[in-house]
Design a protein around this motif. Structure first.
Motif, PDB file in Angstrom:
ATOM      1  N   CYS A  24     -17.027 -21.637  38.907  1.00 49.53           N
ATOM      2  CA  CYS A  24     -16.643 -22.789  38.091  1.00 49.53           C
ATOM      3  C   CYS A  24     -17.821 -23.283  37.281  1.00 49.53           C
ATOM      4  O   CYS A  24     -18.971 -23.140  37.690  1.00 49.53           O
ATOM      5  N   TRP A  25     -17.503 -23.852  36.129  1.00 48.99           N
ATOM      6  CA  TRP A  25     -18.499 -24.454  35.267  1.00 48.99           C
ATOM      7  C   TRP A  25     -18.187 -25.921  35.080  1.00 48.99           C
ATOM      8  O   TRP A  25     -17.028 -26.315  34.995  1.00 48.99           O
ATOM      9  N   ARG A  26     -19.220 -26.724  35.000  1.00 51.62           N
ATOM     10  CA  ARG A  26     -19.089 -28.110  34.568  1.00 51.62           C
ATOM     11  C   ARG A  26     -19.220 -28.121  33.050  1.00 51.62           C
ATOM     12  O   ARG A  26     -19.582 -27.113  32.441  1.00 51.62           O
ATOM     13  N   PRO A  53      -9.720 -28.463  32.490  1.00 47.98           N
ATOM     14  CA  PRO A  53     -10.473 -28.484  33.745  1.00 47.98           C
ATOM     15  C   PRO A  53      -9.588 -28.881  34.918  1.00 47.98           C
ATOM     16  O   PRO A  53      -8.527 -29.465  34.750  1.00 47.98           O
ATOM     17  N   SER A  60     -15.076 -32.694  36.835  1.00 50.04           N
ATOM     18  CA  SER A  60     -14.186 -31.807  36.087  1.00 50.04           C
ATOM     19  C   SER A  60     -14.813 -30.420  36.120  1.00 50.04           C
ATOM     20  O   SER A  60     -15.955 -30.242  35.716  1.00 50.04           O
ATOM     21  N   LEU A  61     -14.040 -29.450  36.606  1.00 48.07           N
ATOM     22  CA  LEU A  61     -14.542 -28.083  36.730  1.00 48.07           C
ATOM     23  C   LEU A  61     -13.628 -27.129  35.986  1.00 48.07           C
ATOM     24  O   LEU A  61     -12.412 -27.190  36.109  1.00 48.07           O
ATOM     25  N   TRP A  62     -14.246 -26.259  35.212  1.00 46.69           N
ATOM     26  CA  TRP A  62     -13.507 -25.235  34.481  1.00 46.69           C
ATOM     27  C   TRP A  62     -13.693 -23.899  35.171  1.00 46.69           C
ATOM     28  O   TRP A  62     -14.792 -23.580  35.632  1.00 46.69           O
ATOM     29  N   SER A  63     -12.651 -23.116  35.213  1.00 49.45           N
ATOM     30  CA  SER A  63     -12.748 -21.761  35.728  1.00 49.45           C
ATOM     31  C   SER A  63     -13.585 -20.948  34.749  1.00 49.45           C
ATOM     32  O   SER A  63     -13.253 -20.844  33.562  1.00 49.45           O
ATOM     33  N   ARG A  64     -14.670 -20.382  35.243  1.00 54.72           N
ATOM     34  CA  ARG A  64     -15.548 -19.575  34.408  1.00 54.72           C
ATOM     35  C   ARG A  64     -14.772 -18.407  33.800  1.00 54.72           C
ATOM     36  O   ARG A  64     -14.896 -18.109  32.620  1.00 54.72           O
TER      37      ARG A  64
END
Length: 82
Positions: A24-26, A53, A60-64
């Motif tokens: 995950c990316w912020r 996200p 808030s986390l986005w799937s890389r």
């Protein structure tokens, strides 16, 4: 052969290595890796289908993988247009 024999073993040295990529990316990770600004990311979410996200607590986390897939699709569209 058992299932346990087929499972990968954990490489402890690699697991602590900084080069292991996160799942995950912020937002700051996305801006650093893509060069996109915060406002551009949220505009792309509304208009261009940029991945939304997931909220984990206050973060808030986005799937890389989803972000990279979206970027790959944009590059493919751009390549097909030229």
């Amino acid at each position: 052969m058992t299932i346990k024999d087929e499972l990968p073993t954990i490489d402890r040295e690699r697991a602590t290595d900084q080069r292991v990529l996160p799942l995950c990316w912020r937002l700051r990770d996305i801006t650093r890796e893509t060069g996109m600004r915060r406002s551009s990311i949220y505009a792309a979410m509304k208009a261009l289908g940029f991945p939304a996200p997931a909220k984990v607590g206050r973060a808030s986390l986005w799937s890389r993988a989803s972000v990279i897939e979206w970027l790959d699709a944009r590059f493919a569209e751009r390549g097909a247009a030229h």
